[in-house]
Design a protein around this motif. Sequence first.
Motif, PDB file in Angstrom:
ATOM      1  N   ILE A 232       0.813  -1.221   0.000  1.00  0.00           N
ATOM      2  CA  ILE A 232       0.000   0.000   0.000  1.00  0.00           C
ATOM      3  C   ILE A 232       0.846   1.271   0.000  1.00  0.00           C
ATOM      4  N   PRO A 233       1.830   1.434   0.892  1.00  0.00           N
ATOM      5  CA  PRO A 233       2.649   2.659   0.816  1.00  0.00           C
ATOM      6  C   PRO A 233       3.462   2.747  -0.470  1.00  0.00           C
ATOM      7  N   VAL A 234       3.860   1.609  -1.015  1.00  0.00           N
ATOM      8  CA  VAL A 234       4.619   1.614  -2.265  1.00  0.00           C
ATOM      9  C   VAL A 234       3.738   2.060  -3.417  1.00  0.00           C
ATOM     10  N   ILE A 235       2.508   1.550  -3.471  1.00  0.00           N
ATOM     11  CA  ILE A 235       1.562   1.948  -4.516  1.00  0.00           C
ATOM     12  C   ILE A 235       1.267   3.440  -4.425  1.00  0.00           C
ATOM     13  N   THR A 236       1.131   3.949  -3.210  1.00  0.00           N
ATOM     14  CA  THR A 236       0.893   5.385  -3.029  1.00  0.00           C
ATOM     15  C   THR A 236       2.029   6.203  -3.614  1.00  0.00           C
ATOM     16  N   PHE A 237       3.250   5.790  -3.333  1.00  0.00           N
ATOM     17  CA  PHE A 237       4.415   6.509  -3.858  1.00  0.00           C
ATOM     18  C   PHE A 237       4.473   6.412  -5.376  1.00  0.00           C
ATOM     19  N   LEU A 238       4.232   5.222  -5.930  1.00  0.00           N
ATOM     20  CA  LEU A 238       4.313   5.046  -7.377  1.00  0.00           C
ATOM     21  C   LEU A 238       3.245   5.849  -8.099  1.00  0.00           C
ATOM     22  N   GLY A 239       2.048   5.929  -7.519  1.00  0.00           N
ATOM     23  CA  GLY A 239       0.971   6.662  -8.165  1.00  0.00           C
ATOM     24  C   GLY A 239       1.278   8.141  -8.318  1.00  0.00           C
ATOM     25  N   THR A 240       1.781   8.740  -7.261  1.00  0.00           N
ATOM     26  CA  THR A 240       2.114  10.165  -7.334  1.00  0.00           C
ATOM     27  C   THR A 240       3.411  10.397  -8.103  1.00  0.00           C
ATOM     28  N   ASP A 241       4.254   9.367  -8.164  1.00  0.00           N
ATOM     29  CA  ASP A 241       5.555   9.536  -8.816  1.00  0.00           C
ATOM     30  C   ASP A 241       5.434   9.596 -10.327  1.00  0.00           C
ATOM     31  N   LEU A 298      -7.013   1.045  -5.782  1.00  0.00           N
ATOM     32  CA  LEU A 298      -6.151  -0.116  -5.581  1.00  0.00           C
ATOM     33  C   LEU A 298      -6.033  -0.499  -4.110  1.00  0.00           C
ATOM     34  N   TYR A 299      -6.266   0.471  -3.221  1.00  0.00           N
ATOM     35  CA  TYR A 299      -6.239   0.146  -1.790  1.00  0.00           C
ATOM     36  C   TYR A 299      -7.226  -0.975  -1.469  1.00  0.00           C
ATOM     37  N   ALA A 300      -8.435  -0.870  -2.029  1.00  0.00           N
ATOM     38  CA  ALA A 300      -9.466  -1.873  -1.748  1.00  0.00           C
ATOM     39  C   ALA A 300      -9.106  -3.222  -2.349  1.00  0.00           C
ATOM     40  N   VAL A 301      -8.344  -3.214  -3.450  1.00  0.00           N
ATOM     41  CA  VAL A 301      -7.925  -4.476  -4.063  1.00  0.00           C
ATOM     42  C   VAL A 301      -6.844  -5.144  -3.224  1.00  0.00           C
ATOM     43  N   LEU A 302      -5.924  -4.358  -2.703  1.00  0.00           N
ATOM     44  CA  LEU A 302      -4.798  -4.913  -1.930  1.00  0.00           C
ATOM     45  C   LEU A 302      -5.210  -5.316  -0.520  1.00  0.00           C
ATOM     46  N   ASP A 303      -6.081  -4.534   0.094  1.00  0.00           N
ATOM     47  CA  ASP A 303      -6.477  -4.798   1.483  1.00  0.00           C
ATOM     48  C   ASP A 303      -7.986  -5.004   1.541  1.00  0.00           C
ATOM     49  N   PRO A 304      -8.470  -6.234   1.764  1.00  0.00           N
ATOM     50  CA  PRO A 304      -9.920  -6.505   1.801  1.00  0.00           C
ATOM     51  C   PRO A 304     -10.628  -5.752   2.915  1.00  0.00           C
ATOM     52  N   ARG A 305      -9.889  -5.261   3.905  1.00  0.00           N
ATOM     53  CA  ARG A 305     -10.537  -4.539   5.011  1.00  0.00           C
ATOM     54  C   ARG A 305     -10.989  -3.154   4.576  1.00  0.00           C
TER      55      ARG A 305
END
Length: 309
Positions: A232-241, A298-305
């Motif tokens: 999740i933190p990696v996806i966040t960084f990649l999205g803004t990057d 993508l957060y919802a895809v990676l983390d079912p919670r």
Amino acid sequence: MGRYVLRRLLQFVPVFLGTTFLIYALVWAVPGDPFAGKCGDRQCPPDFIEAMTARYGLDQPLIFQYFGYLGKLFTGDFGTTFNGNSIGELIGNAYPITVRLALIALVIQILIGVTAGVLTGLRTNKSFLDNLVLISTLFLISIPVFVTGSILQIVLGNEWGIIDPTVSSEARFDELIVPGFVIGSISMAYITRLTRTSIAENRRADFVRTAIAKGQPARRVVGVHLLRNSAIPVITFLGTDLGSLMGGAIVTEGVFNINGIGGLIFRSIAEKEGFMVTTIVVLLVLVYLIMSLIVDLLYAVLDPRIRYD
């Protein structure tokens, strides 16, 4: 999910209007004559300046200029430069090159950064590999992009002859691998460290111990449970990057003589082509907004919670 996407799209409207108006105001509020140098070595005649000012609506209040520009933009009319060149055509020729460069940099960041981060995150016991990755990433973060680009250009291009020192006008994918590595080198180092920290932290989490206690294979524990929750933190960084890669390509494109958006922005700033600069930055704002929405989904895809109502 559908209502959440609709709410996010509605939120984009004030954000887009606010950021684009700020950009437009900053570009056109900069002191100086926008027509300087448009008549060669001599100063432009007052009649020419008056006619060009009226033609581009620069004699109107700023708010009217902005909404007039925005109205043309929504109809697909990007306007022309002060030299009469089509802004849409210039961006259309340069944008695909920078998109390819940014995507190559993104793929390199994921392949090298995430892989190195996972390997060292699983072995944070100050092993040789862990120390090597930490030192190399610190090395990449400390070196400016133009230095990395110049070194690789000289060594791989001029000395060893592995690559061409400059990229051709076609900007093929194979020619953009080294520039892609250069432009993504700093972000790749951050992704490696971010992945390493996230993996090392989640490795001791309860869900990992539960999966191990159930007798699941190590590959499944790492690939399904550990990596998925650490992404999740990696996806966040990649999205803004991605937006940063496209906007920050000025130096790299200059080193390798790539005719992309970076070079177009640099030339437009030097030539005081305000409409060109504004249009490019507006497109980058759209990239940031779209990528932020994709990252949230993508957060919802990676983390079912995580669920969006």
